[in-house]
Write an enzyme that holds these catalytic residues in place. Structure first.
Site, mmCIF file in Angstrom:
data_model
loop_
_atom_site.group_PDB
_atom_site.id
_atom_site.type_symbol
_atom_site.label_atom_id
_atom_site.label_comp_id
_atom_site.label_asym_id
_atom_site.label_seq_id
_atom_site.Cartn_x
_atom_site.Cartn_y
_atom_site.Cartn_z
ATOM 1 N N LEU A 116 0.839 -1.193 0.000
ATOM 2 C CA LEU A 116 0.000 0.000 0.000
ATOM 3 C C LEU A 116 0.874 1.242 0.000
ATOM 4 O O LEU A 116 1.707 1.433 0.892
ATOM 5 C CB LEU A 116 -0.898 0.027 1.243
ATOM 6 C CG LEU A 116 -1.840 1.243 1.358
ATOM 7 C CD1 LEU A 116 -2.983 1.124 0.358
ATOM 8 C CD2 LEU A 116 -2.389 1.384 2.776
ATOM 9 N N TYR A 175 6.364 12.616 3.034
ATOM 10 C CA TYR A 175 4.908 12.460 2.955
ATOM 11 C C TYR A 175 4.228 13.119 4.157
ATOM 12 O O TYR A 175 3.009 13.246 4.176
ATOM 13 C CB TYR A 175 4.520 10.982 2.911
ATOM 14 C CG TYR A 175 4.946 10.242 1.663
ATOM 15 C CD1 TYR A 175 5.586 10.895 0.610
ATOM 16 C CD2 TYR A 175 4.719 8.873 1.535
ATOM 17 C CE1 TYR A 175 5.981 10.218 -0.516
ATOM 18 C CE2 TYR A 175 5.103 8.178 0.405
ATOM 19 C CZ TYR A 175 5.741 8.844 -0.617
ATOM 20 O OH TYR A 175 6.134 8.155 -1.736
ATOM 21 N N TRP A 225 15.454 11.450 1.334
ATOM 22 C CA TRP A 225 15.046 12.560 0.479
ATOM 23 C C TRP A 225 16.261 13.300 -0.099
ATOM 24 O O TRP A 225 17.394 13.177 0.359
ATOM 25 C CB TRP A 225 14.136 13.507 1.258
ATOM 26 C CG TRP A 225 13.652 14.683 0.454
ATOM 27 C CD1 TRP A 225 13.844 15.996 0.723
ATOM 28 C CD2 TRP A 225 12.900 14.638 -0.762
ATOM 29 N NE1 TRP A 225 13.264 16.784 -0.233
ATOM 30 C CE2 TRP A 225 12.677 15.971 -1.178
ATOM 31 C CE3 TRP A 225 12.399 13.597 -1.567
ATOM 32 C CZ2 TRP A 225 11.974 16.299 -2.333
ATOM 33 C CZ3 TRP A 225 11.697 13.918 -2.722
ATOM 34 C CH2 TRP A 225 11.487 15.257 -3.092
#
Length: 292
Positions: free
Chosen positions: A23, A58, A89
């Site tokens: 997911l 996120y 990142w």
């Protein structure tokens, strides 16, 4: 054992295993209500998902971590049942920033380790407090990156037990070769997360990765999020494609399930993102029998 979305994993080159269906947890922090990721990950675990793809940028890793911990606490799963992928990142490529950034993710998740940690992009932004640094003209401020040096710092994190497997994202063949041919390579990348779906099948990259035992993890496996800032909304959604719809009708499946099956039967791990309870359940109902 019957193959289901819940129990079907494929091996990684380092001896670990990754579930074929996961997911995705990205949601625009400007428009996603607080608690959404928490509720959806808890539901997904109840449905049977064991693979979750997240990232520091996120802005919801605290919710994802809380959901995982709560489902461990109530006895639904154990920690080793869960496969969590985090990401390094662009502003944290300098080697001295790698471990502190991973530790920041672990602190946010409140977990002792992540199962997979990947370099999110092969380019770097200027290090600093802002995830998307821009100059006075509104242009992104880029930064030199030595991917090999960044990778060595990641290898040290794996040796320290903070992460079980290491991978990359959005890397092309040349960038993968840069790491694979690095003198003194200790831990090779086990995965490469890239966009992959029936409209963007990535055949050359998939074959190269197969030759080097690198698993492709496909994001946007049922099409993009239709974000008007970068998607031409005049183009019809992939899930309305006539071929996908017709195949779905033939086998009593939806076009989304057909698109997911298309990838998994090629050995591509899929991480469809959804915060819709019904779609989370629906996407999990992919027939994985006779896969691979």
């Amino acid at each position: 054992m019957n193959l289901t979305a819940e129990n079907h994993c494929i091996p990684l080159s380092d001896g670990n295993r990754i579930p074929l269906l996961g997911l995705g947890t990205y949601g625009d922090p400007r428009t996603t209500p607080k608690g959404t990721a928490l509720d959806c990950v808890k539901l997904a675990i109840d449905v049977g998902y064991r693979h979750f793809d997240g990232a520091l940028v996120y802005y919801n890793e605290h919710e994802v971590g809380q959901a995982i911990r709560e489902k461990i606490a109530d006895g639904t799963v154990r920690r080793d049942d869960i496969f969590y992928c985090g990401k390094l990142w662009n502003t944290f490529h300098p080697p001295e920033l790698v471990r502190p950034t991973l530790e920041r993710t672990l602190k946010t998740l409140k977990l002792d380790y992540v199962d997979l940690y990947i370099i999110e992009l092969p380019m770097a932004f200027k290090p600093g407090d802002e995830f998307y640094p821009k100059d006075q003209d509104g242009k992104y401020i880029y930064h030199h990156t030595d991917l090999c040096a960044t990778w060595e710092a990641l290898e040290a994190c794996k040796d320290a037990g903070l992460v079980k497997s290491l991978g990359v994202s959005n890397f092309n063949r040349r960038q993968l070769e840069l790491l694979l041919n690095k003198p003194g390579l200790k831990h090779k990348p086990v995965s490469n997360q890239v966009e992959c779906n029936p409209y963007f099948t990535q055949p050359k990259l998939l074959e190269f990765c197969r030759q080097h035992d690198i698993v492709i993890v496909g994001y946007c496996p049922i099409g993009s999020s239709r974000d008007a800032s970068w998607v031409n909304l005049k183009s019809p959604p992939m899930l309305e494609d006539e071929v996908l719809v017709s195949i779905g009708k033939k086998y009593n499946k939806s076009s989304a399930q057909v698109a997911l099956r298309f990838n998994v039967q090629r050995g591509v791990v899929v991480i469809p993102k959804s915060f819709s309870p019904e779609r989370i359940k629906h996407n999990f109902q992919v027939d994985l029998t006779r896969v691979l």
